[in-house]
Design a protein around this motif. Sequence first.
Motif, short mmCIF file in Angstrom:
data_model
loop_
_atom_site.label_atom_id
_atom_site.label_comp_id
_atom_site.label_asym_id
_atom_site.label_seq_id
_atom_site.Cartn_x
_atom_site.Cartn_y
_atom_site.Cartn_z
N ALA A 83 -44.61 -16.25 30.44
CA ALA A 83 -45.09 -17.42 29.70
C ALA A 83 -45.51 -16.98 28.30
O ALA A 83 -44.98 -16.00 27.77
CB ALA A 83 -46.23 -18.09 30.46
N THR A 118 -43.48 -12.94 24.95
CA THR A 118 -43.59 -13.53 26.29
C THR A 118 -44.60 -12.71 27.07
O THR A 118 -44.62 -11.49 27.01
CB THR A 118 -42.22 -13.50 26.99
OG1 THR A 118 -41.35 -14.37 26.27
CG2 THR A 118 -42.31 -13.93 28.43
N SER A 143 -43.36 -26.69 24.07
CA SER A 143 -44.03 -27.73 24.88
C SER A 143 -45.38 -28.12 24.28
O SER A 143 -45.86 -29.23 24.50
CB SER A 143 -44.21 -27.26 26.32
OG SER A 143 -45.25 -26.30 26.40
N LYS A 153 -40.29 -21.50 25.10
CA LYS A 153 -40.35 -22.78 25.81
C LYS A 153 -41.79 -23.32 25.82
O LYS A 153 -42.04 -24.51 25.59
CB LYS A 153 -39.85 -22.55 27.25
CG LYS A 153 -39.66 -23.81 28.05
CD LYS A 153 -39.03 -23.45 29.38
CE LYS A 153 -39.19 -24.63 30.34
NZ LYS A 153 -38.97 -24.24 31.71
N ARG A 154 -42.77 -22.43 26.06
CA ARG A 154 -44.17 -22.86 26.09
C ARG A 154 -44.64 -23.30 24.71
O ARG A 154 -45.38 -24.27 24.58
CB ARG A 154 -45.07 -21.72 26.59
CG ARG A 154 -44.90 -21.39 28.05
CD ARG A 154 -45.36 -22.55 28.95
NE ARG A 154 -45.18 -22.19 30.34
CZ ARG A 154 -46.14 -21.80 31.16
NH1 ARG A 154 -47.38 -21.70 30.70
NH2 ARG A 154 -45.89 -21.48 32.40
N GLN A 205 -51.44 -19.41 22.96
CA GLN A 205 -51.54 -20.70 23.65
C GLN A 205 -52.84 -21.40 23.27
O GLN A 205 -52.86 -22.59 22.95
CB GLN A 205 -51.48 -20.46 25.17
CG GLN A 205 -51.67 -21.73 25.94
CD GLN A 205 -50.83 -21.78 27.21
OE1 GLN A 205 -49.75 -21.19 27.29
NE2 GLN A 205 -51.32 -22.47 28.20
#
Length: 397
Positions: A318, A314, A358, A354-355, A324
Amino acid sequence: MLATTIADDVYAISVNDRTTDLFEGLWPISLEGVTYNSYIISDEKKVLIDLTKEFKTDTLLDQIATVFDPADLDYFVLNHMEPDHTGAIKTLLRVAPNATILCTAKAVPFLKEYYGVTERIREVKDGETISIGRKTLQFFHTPFVHWPETMMTYCIDDKVLFSCDAFGGYGALRGYNFDDECTDLDYYKRESLRYYSNIVAKFSKPVLNAIAKLAAIDVKVIAPSHGLLWREHPEDIIALYTKWAEYATGETETGVTLLYGSMYGNTEEVMNSIAKGVSNAGVPVDIFDVARTHTSYILPSLWTKKGVMVGAPTYEGALFPAMQSALQEAGIKNVVNKKAAIFGSYGWSGGAEKRIRSIVEPLKWDVTGTFIFRGGPTNEDLKNALVFGREFAESLK
Ligand code: FEO
């Protein structure tokens, strides 16, 4: 460099580019380089098939001049409008004042928009043939391999298929042109897969359509516009491209792409245990530190492997930014339908998982398990991580 004979009066002009760092301004090729292959036919009509990037125009002209005067050219066949194959067009039109461009109707507006060229253009229809003297060329429209206007050109007499981007690969040529001369075919196959996953993969369905369309013609030489020409085993590169294109929707290889990012080594330590678990299960694993590896090199593994393990801490509540980016680029390139697992450090708030979900769940990645730990991993965490990796790998068999 001299032009290379590939059939009577048919020559390959391979322009090696070892100075461009990023193909399409995006994909690293500093170490590997790339070729822009053009082809000339010296028949009653003089034909040039596909050009080169603008800054290599002189090299192209010099090589043509080893066979005939470029001013004598009658046709420029533009199979594809991307500037790595058309950048030289304005100069060529000046050098060869009697030459006509042959291209698909969809290429015509691109000629105007990219180069301001509106004249000396002849559209060719799908399946149309043109006699150039002793030989006849046939054109096959193959839209979206790689752009919408793309076509391939077939020399009926010599059974040579000028396939442009299709069946191409990265890698400047090391003094040879053909598969049967190549002393490191595995390298070129690897670089073809990297090229496929970077450039072509998103268009896998059109690739399969094109291969099906061309199945009826007898091809002795595959002459792409990047990389090796295939004359001993043209079926090999067709089979590879078919396999990779089918991966877009079908079964992929049993194996794991293990992506990780680590700020202070904690996620990395867990990653090592997970990798051990995967290897203990006898399943191949490719490991990538996403902060240090360009996505260009990760995509071949993601494209071909059934399983993906995503490990990242994390970061400010995020997801670790490099992860990412890597996952989003995988999405852009249509890396879908994977079996996935998530692991990483909770940090001080959690949030990475969670990211990750998603981003990957819309890609139909089936997340089958998570392994989140706090701070640095304990020995118990490392033992559990090994089991986590082994069980995930077993689930892929
Ligand atoms: Fe090699 Fe799509 O150009």
